[in-house]
Design a protein around this motif. Structure first.
Motif, short mmCIF file in Angstrom:
data_model
loop_
_atom_site.label_atom_id
_atom_site.label_comp_id
_atom_site.label_asym_id
_atom_site.label_seq_id
_atom_site.Cartn_x
_atom_site.Cartn_y
_atom_site.Cartn_z
N ASP A 51 0.86 -1.18 0.00
CA ASP A 51 0.00 0.00 0.00
C ASP A 51 0.90 1.24 0.00
OD1 ASP A 51 -1.75 2.06 0.45
OD2 ASP A 51 -2.69 1.19 2.22
N ASN A 52 0.83 2.01 -1.11
CA ASN A 52 1.56 3.27 -1.20
C ASN A 52 3.05 3.09 -0.90
OD1 ASN A 52 1.99 6.02 -1.57
ND2 ASN A 52 1.45 6.54 0.54
N ILE A 53 3.68 2.23 -1.71
CA ILE A 53 5.11 1.92 -1.51
C ILE A 53 5.94 2.77 -2.46
CG2 ILE A 53 6.85 0.10 -1.48
CD1 ILE A 53 4.63 -0.17 0.59
N GLU A 54 6.82 3.57 -1.90
CA GLU A 54 7.68 4.44 -2.69
C GLU A 54 8.62 3.60 -3.56
OE1 GLU A 54 11.27 7.71 -1.98
OE2 GLU A 54 10.16 6.88 -0.29
N GLY A 55 8.64 3.90 -4.84
CA GLY A 55 9.57 3.24 -5.75
C GLY A 55 9.09 1.90 -6.27
N LEU A 56 7.87 1.50 -5.96
CA LEU A 56 7.35 0.22 -6.45
C LEU A 56 6.66 0.45 -7.79
CD1 LEU A 56 6.93 -2.80 -5.79
CD2 LEU A 56 4.71 -2.19 -4.83
N ASP A 57 7.25 -0.07 -8.87
CA ASP A 57 6.68 0.11 -10.20
C ASP A 57 6.22 -1.24 -10.75
OD1 ASP A 57 9.03 -1.22 -10.85
OD2 ASP A 57 10.04 0.59 -11.54
N THR A 58 5.69 -1.20 -11.97
CA THR A 58 5.14 -2.41 -12.58
C THR A 58 6.21 -3.49 -12.72
OG1 THR A 58 3.59 -1.04 -13.83
CG2 THR A 58 3.93 -3.29 -14.61
N HIS A 59 7.40 -3.11 -13.19
CA HIS A 59 8.47 -4.08 -13.42
C HIS A 59 8.85 -4.79 -12.11
CE1 HIS A 59 12.16 -5.88 -14.90
NE2 HIS A 59 12.81 -5.31 -13.89
N THR A 60 9.00 -4.01 -11.03
CA THR A 60 9.42 -4.59 -9.75
C THR A 60 8.34 -5.52 -9.20
OG1 THR A 60 10.73 -2.62 -9.26
CG2 THR A 60 10.20 -4.07 -7.41
N LEU A 61 7.09 -5.07 -9.23
CA LEU A 61 6.01 -5.89 -8.70
C LEU A 61 5.86 -7.18 -9.51
CD1 LEU A 61 3.73 -6.27 -6.69
CD2 LEU A 61 2.23 -4.98 -8.22
N ASP A 62 5.97 -7.07 -10.83
CA ASP A 62 5.86 -8.25 -11.68
C ASP A 62 6.98 -9.24 -11.38
OD1 ASP A 62 4.49 -9.68 -13.63
OD2 ASP A 62 5.90 -9.07 -15.18
N LYS A 63 8.18 -8.72 -11.15
CA LYS A 63 9.31 -9.58 -10.83
C LYS A 63 9.09 -10.27 -9.48
CE LYS A 63 14.34 -9.55 -11.00
NZ LYS A 63 15.56 -8.72 -11.21
N CYS A 64 8.53 -9.53 -8.53
CA CYS A 64 8.20 -10.13 -7.23
C CYS A 64 7.22 -11.28 -7.39
CB CYS A 64 7.59 -9.09 -6.30
SG CYS A 64 8.71 -7.82 -5.72
N LEU A 65 6.14 -11.00 -8.12
CA LEU A 65 5.08 -12.00 -8.21
C LEU A 65 5.52 -13.24 -8.97
CD1 LEU A 65 1.97 -9.70 -8.81
CD2 LEU A 65 2.81 -10.68 -6.68
N GLN A 66 6.49 -13.09 -9.87
CA GLN A 66 7.02 -14.25 -10.57
C GLN A 66 7.74 -15.20 -9.61
OE1 GLN A 66 9.16 -13.56 -14.28
NE2 GLN A 66 8.11 -11.59 -14.48
N GLN A 67 8.31 -14.63 -8.55
CA GLN A 67 9.01 -15.46 -7.57
C GLN A 67 8.07 -15.98 -6.48
OE1 GLN A 67 13.34 -13.20 -7.80
NE2 GLN A 67 12.61 -13.98 -5.88
N PHE A 68 6.95 -15.29 -6.25
CA PHE A 68 6.03 -15.70 -5.18
C PHE A 68 5.13 -16.82 -5.69
CE2 PHE A 68 6.02 -11.07 -3.34
CZ PHE A 68 7.39 -11.16 -3.16
N THR A 69 5.71 -17.95 -5.96
CA THR A 69 4.98 -19.04 -6.61
C THR A 69 3.91 -19.68 -5.73
OG1 THR A 69 6.79 -20.51 -5.98
CG2 THR A 69 6.85 -19.59 -8.20
N GLY A 70 4.01 -19.50 -4.42
CA GLY A 70 3.02 -20.09 -3.53
C GLY A 70 1.94 -19.12 -3.09
N LEU A 71 1.91 -17.91 -3.67
CA LEU A 71 1.03 -16.84 -3.21
C LEU A 71 -0.45 -17.21 -3.40
CD1 LEU A 71 1.57 -14.01 -2.01
CD2 LEU A 71 1.09 -13.09 -4.27
N LYS A 72 -1.24 -17.03 -2.31
CA LYS A 72 -2.67 -17.29 -2.36
C LYS A 72 -3.50 -16.02 -2.21
CE LYS A 72 -2.43 -22.04 -0.63
NZ LYS A 72 -2.86 -23.00 0.42
N ASN A 73 -2.97 -15.06 -1.46
CA ASN A 73 -3.71 -13.81 -1.21
C ASN A 73 -2.85 -12.61 -1.62
OD1 ASN A 73 -5.80 -15.30 0.18
ND2 ASN A 73 -4.41 -15.41 1.93
N LEU A 74 -3.41 -11.74 -2.46
CA LEU A 74 -2.68 -10.56 -2.93
C LEU A 74 -3.57 -9.33 -2.76
CD1 LEU A 74 -0.35 -9.12 -4.40
CD2 LEU A 74 -1.40 -9.82 -6.57
N ARG A 75 -3.00 -8.30 -2.12
CA ARG A 75 -3.75 -7.06 -1.91
C ARG A 75 -2.86 -5.89 -2.30
NH1 ARG A 75 -5.66 -5.10 4.04
NH2 ARG A 75 -6.64 -3.12 3.49
N ILE A 76 -3.34 -5.05 -3.22
CA ILE A 76 -2.56 -3.91 -3.72
C ILE A 76 -3.41 -2.66 -3.60
CG2 ILE A 76 -1.21 -3.01 -5.63
CD1 ILE A 76 -1.16 -5.84 -6.80
#
Length: 969
Positions: A892-917
């Motif tokens: 929530d309101n994270i300084e410096g968090l862009d599409t590329h960074t978030l996408d890279k995160c989610l590619q590694q979070f392979t077990g993710l069940k709940n996502l809130r942005i």
């Protein structure tokens, strides 16, 4: 159960009659001769009770004799309790001997008259016992005795084997496959297809259907069922004041247009109209929705569904033997390789009918028997005596009850008071046992509560409880319906659940324990009750003054009174007349503002609960008179202004959830020094208004937190600001190293974190909640057991760098990491950082629970994501990627968090069940790849003005996304 209770009460009476305290009472009132006579009479009767217990199984006249005897023994126990209470009252009176005698003479209970009255009652009780003892000669009982049972305390046994995890359910693979086929492959014309599972109790219908269910049990109330479905689907109970029309709208919103699976467990209702009224509310799902109904009744199956029910049968011989062997031979008292044990075991197993519950219970009983002779005796004697038809397994289960030690028989039968399928809080159950005198303190080094938990574990191991859970705050358990039926059977007329006029009118003089809808209290006839419980699911009117008066006038023998969540306006000042009370629960009565001073006259009280009495302002001023108090419950009483002086004298206290410092001293409240001697405190201690403490250094040290070795959670709250916070150092509030949870709220003192933190090597949870002057924190990362870390509103904070996370921390793209960083946070599962700058911190690659970041920098996240687990030999395994096991992610309101960074995160979070942005303005979700979110079940989005499409998900929450909301409609 009369026989077991009679022996135990007789044993307890002899102990009381032999005590030094009662001897002094006898001398004081010239009753010593009568007391000695009574003791001899009880001892004579006790000598034949064991033989009477065995004969009562087959001789109904003996059973009746035992019931009569038990009634007199109870009366004798009440009489002795009256003695000890009066002696305690006399001892607590201030002044010299002459002053006490003058006060007592002119008191409402004149001592001369009291002595005469008690003398008459002792003589009358002795005469009744003598008469009953003479009747024993007609039965020819033999004199027998046995040593005190201590085996449950001396045996070192593993934690519970009696409930099998779902992935270890034995012998149901074919049934699971068949049920899944019905659910997933069968094509139905109806959108919602109903599948009944039919079978008698204990077969494992619930275990087979245990995905998401709502237990219906005996009472089929459509409104209650709808409320439970909403609660099960959302995780939150609806408002209890909602009408049926409002509830059905909520339900339709939850299931309308969705494919759902619902399990209605243990339905008994055979009325077509009631089922139809519920079914009409459930047909709004899309095609493919399924409702599984479990029931013991074939008629229920026919009413609920047109399809052929799935009939569950008993386990096969091989599966039944596997289950039996796993439990009966677990302790190695009996040898599973010994052909004699195997032969006897298989013969016993034939009488269990393939029913898992019966197999577990009988096998658990045998696991306590060490010799072949004991096994053979069980088979040839107890098991041979019973006969049973299919579905009638209580006689078999009662064998396990018969083999319990008498103290456990008491405890199990008492559970009959809980409604079926009730989630029982184990600590409360143990406290009720203690209040009734069921717990025997043979070992002075253990508290009664510790011994009581030992009793509970022993019953779990013997399969009398199931679904034991630990949610870190308390233990809970349930009883299988058959076990509840067994408890009802063995409790007999002594215990009753009163939920109708008919049952209320049937409660007789010999009933000692009831759970009741309080509105039915005027119909009760008995006046010897020891337990009166109200459970919140028993819908009732507010408790009137008339009912208060009835309870106080007619229930003078009460040991337990539980009147929680009844919207009580005022507590009767006459409550002190219930002088035998050990347990008083008034929790959840939200409008109560004060407690009557007279409560402090109930000197036998062990537990006094007023949790969640939100308007309660103060505790009684003479609380130190409650010399036996161990558990004053005041959790959630946010309006408390102070603690009463003298509370520090209650050195027997085992819990004190809240200690409130008097903000301005105007209430004359207790100061922190009253905590000094309360070193027996357990569980959580929350100290409020620390910012108001005068002479802080002295008072903080006087609290003596360092010596409270049993505390597991400490909450330090400041709030008030008197301008000298810099003098209020955390250093002087050092807790014991055994502490597992530490919360520091709104501390405004100096910027130094205490040196004692590094000593708290058992810490599992830390919360730091600002505002504070913290600029640097110590290395929480090196605490070996830390699982949860929350840092909130520390606006001046940056991390204290005891390790260097990245060789060149000015370059966020540099992924080289020093080896020591990989050992940071070795056990951390959950991390929450809100409104803190934190441009750097130790890395957290192994989180497997929740990561929650709000109003902070993205830099620590980027550094964690970019690190290699092993800098020299990076692993190619996906499972070893940082945060690959993370389940829940919120940003929530994270300084410096862009599409590329978030996408890279989610590619590694392979077990993710709940996502809130939320409010991440630099993120364009439509530009992200979604195929890696293969396990995602729930997505919550807020404030994405240009978003127009989403993946298919199980649950979705959207807000402030106008284009998508319009598209969605």
């Amino acid at each position: 159960m009369a026989e077991a209770i009679a022996f135990d009460i007789a044993t307890e009476l002899i102990t009381k009659l032999s005590s030094r305290a009662l001897s002094q009472v006898g001398l004081c009132w010239n009753l010593k001769h009568d007391i000695d006579d009574l003791k001899r009479t009880v001892r004579t009767i006790k000598a034949v009770l064991l033989d009477a217990e065995e004969k009562s199984v087959t001789d109904n006249l003996v059973k009746v004799w035992l019931e009569e005897l038990k009634d007199v023994l109870y009366d004798a126990d009440d009489l002795l309790d009256d003695f000890s209470t009066e002696a305690l009252r006399k001892d607590l009176m201030g002044g010299n001997k002459l002053t006490k005698e003058v006060r007592l003479f002119f008191s409402s209970s004149n001592q001369f008259a009291y002595g005469l009255r008690m003398g008459r009652q002792i003589k009358a009780t002795k005469a009744r016992l003598t008469l009953i003892g003479s009747e024993a000669n007609n039965f020819g009982f033999m004199v027998r005795d046995r040593p005190i049972e201590t085996s449950f305390m001396t045996k070192k046994r593993p934690q519970t084997h009696s409930f099998v995890p779902k992935d270890k359910i034995i012998g149901r693979d074919d049934d699971k496959a068949a049920l899944l086929k019905l659910m997933l492959e069968f094509e139905s014309e109806d959108n919602v297809y109903i599948i009944p599972i039919v079978g008698f109790g204990g077969l494992g219908k619930t275990a087979l259907a245990q995905f998401m269910w709502v237990c219906v049990s005996d009472v089929f109330d459509v409104k209650i069922i709808v409320e439970n479905i909403i609660k099960s689907a959302t995780g939150q109970a609806p408002d209890q004041n909602l009408e049926m029309d409002q509830l059905q709208k909520q339900l339709r919103e939850k299931i309308g247009g969705k494919k759902y699976l619902l399990v209605l467990d243990d339905i008994w209702n055979e009325e077509m109209e009631e089922w139809v009224s519920l079914k009409e509310l459930l047909v709004g799902g899309v095609k493919g929705s399924r409702i599984i109904v479990t029931t013991r009744s074939s008629r229920v199956a026919k009413i609920t569904s047109k399809c052929q029910p799935y009939v569950l049968k008993g386990l096969s011989d091989d599966d039944a033997w596997s289950l039996f062997k796993e439990i009966a031979f677990e302790q190695r008292y009996a040898d599973s390789t010994n052909s004699a044990f195997v032969e006897i075991g298989k013969q016993i197993l034939e009488r269990c009918g393939g029913v898992p519950l019966v197999i577990r219970t009988i096998a658990s009983t045998l696991s306590y028997k060490e010799t072949e002779k004991e096994w053979r005796s069980f088979k040839d004697n107890e098991l041979l005596r019973i006969s049973q038809k299919e579905g009638k397994f209580l006689p078999t289960l009662k064998l396990s009850y018969d083999h319990l030690p008498s103290h456990l028989k008491h405890c199990f039968a008492y559970c009959r008071l809980y409604p079926k399928d009730y989630e029982i809080r184990v600590q409360t159950l143990v406290q009720l046992w203690i209040a009734q005198g069921f717990i025997k303190q043979l070992n002075q080094s253990q508290s009664l509560e510790e011994i009581g938990f030992g009793y509970f574990k022993d019953l779990v191991e013997r399969s009398f409880f199931q679904e034991v859970k630990n949610n870190e705050t308390w233990f809970t358990c349930k009883m299988h319906d058959l076990m509840h039926d067994l408890a009802e059977s063995v409790a007999g007329i002594e215990s009753s659940i009163v939920d109708s006029d008919k049952f209320a009118s049937e409660v007789g003089e010999k009933c000692r324990h009831i759970s009741i809808n309080p509105s039915l209290i005027p119909l009760l006839k008995g006046n010897k009750l020891r337990t009166l419980l109200h459970f919140p699911n028993m819908r009732t009117e507010d408790l009137s003054e008339e009912i208060w008066d009835l309870i106080i006038a007619n229930c003078r023998c009460l040991r337990v009174l539980k009147l929680n969540h009844l919207d009580i306006q005022k507590i009767s000042p006459s409550i002190y007349k219930l002088k035998h009370l050990r347990y008083l629960d008034l929790s959840g009565n939200e409008v109560v503002e004060i407690l009557p001073k007279s409560i402090c006259k109930i000197q036998n009280l062990l537990v006094l609960k007023f949790d969640c009495c939100f308007r309660l302002q103060e505790l009684p001023k003479k609380i130190e008179k409650l010399v036996n108090l161990t558990h004053p419950g005041c959790e959630g009483c946010n309006d408390l202004t102070h603690m009463p002086r003298g509370i520090g004298k209650l050195t027997s206290l085992e819990t004190l959830s809240t200690f409130v410092v008097d903000k301005d001293g105007s209430h004359g409240g207790a100061d922190l020094s009253e905590l000094r001697l309360l070193n027996n405190l357990r569980g959580q201690l929350e100290i409020r208004n620390l910012g108001s403490v005068k002479n802080a250094k002295e008072k903080f040290k006087a609290a003596n937190l360092r010596e409270k070795q049993h505390l597991r959670s400490l909450v330090l709250e400041w709030y008030a600001d008197n301008g000298d916070d810099d003098e209020k150092s955390l250093e002087d509030l050092q807790p014991h190293p055994n502490l597992k949870k530490l919360v520091i709220n709104r501390w405004k003192g100096d910027a130094k974190f205490p040196s004692w933190l590094s000593l708290l090597t058992n810490l599992v949870h830390i919360t730091i909640w600002g505002p504070s002057k913290f600029k640097h924190l110590p290395s929480f990362a090196q605490l070996p057991c830390l699982k949860q870390l929350r840092i909130l509103y520390c606006t001046e904070l940056d991390w204290w760098r005891t390790i260097k996370p990245i060789d060149d921390d000015s370059n966020e793209d540099d992924t080289r990491v020093m080896g020591i960083s990989t050992r940071a946070f070795p056990c951390l599962s959950s991390l929450e950082i809100r409104n803190c700058p934190l441009t750097s911190m130790p890395l957290y690659p192994s989180l497997d629970g929740e990561l929650d970041l709000e109003n902070t920098s993205s830099r620590p996240l980027k550094q964690t994501i970019k690190m290699n687990i092993d800098a020299k030999n990076p692993s190619s395994s996906t499972s070893s990627l940082p945060l690959s096991k993370l389940i829940s992610f919120h940003v929530d309101n994270i300084e410096g968090l862009d599409t590329h960074t978030l996408d890279k995160c989610l590619q590694q979070f392979t077990g993710l069940k709940n996502l809130r942005i939320e409010d991440c303005t630099e993120v364009d979700l439509e530009g992200m790849k979604g195929e890696h979110l293969i396990n995602l079940q729930r997505l919550s989005l807020e404030n994405f003005p240009n978003l127009t499409s989403l993946p298919n998900l199980e649950s979705l929450h959207i807000r402030q996304i106008p284009q998508l909301e319009g598209h969605w409609r």
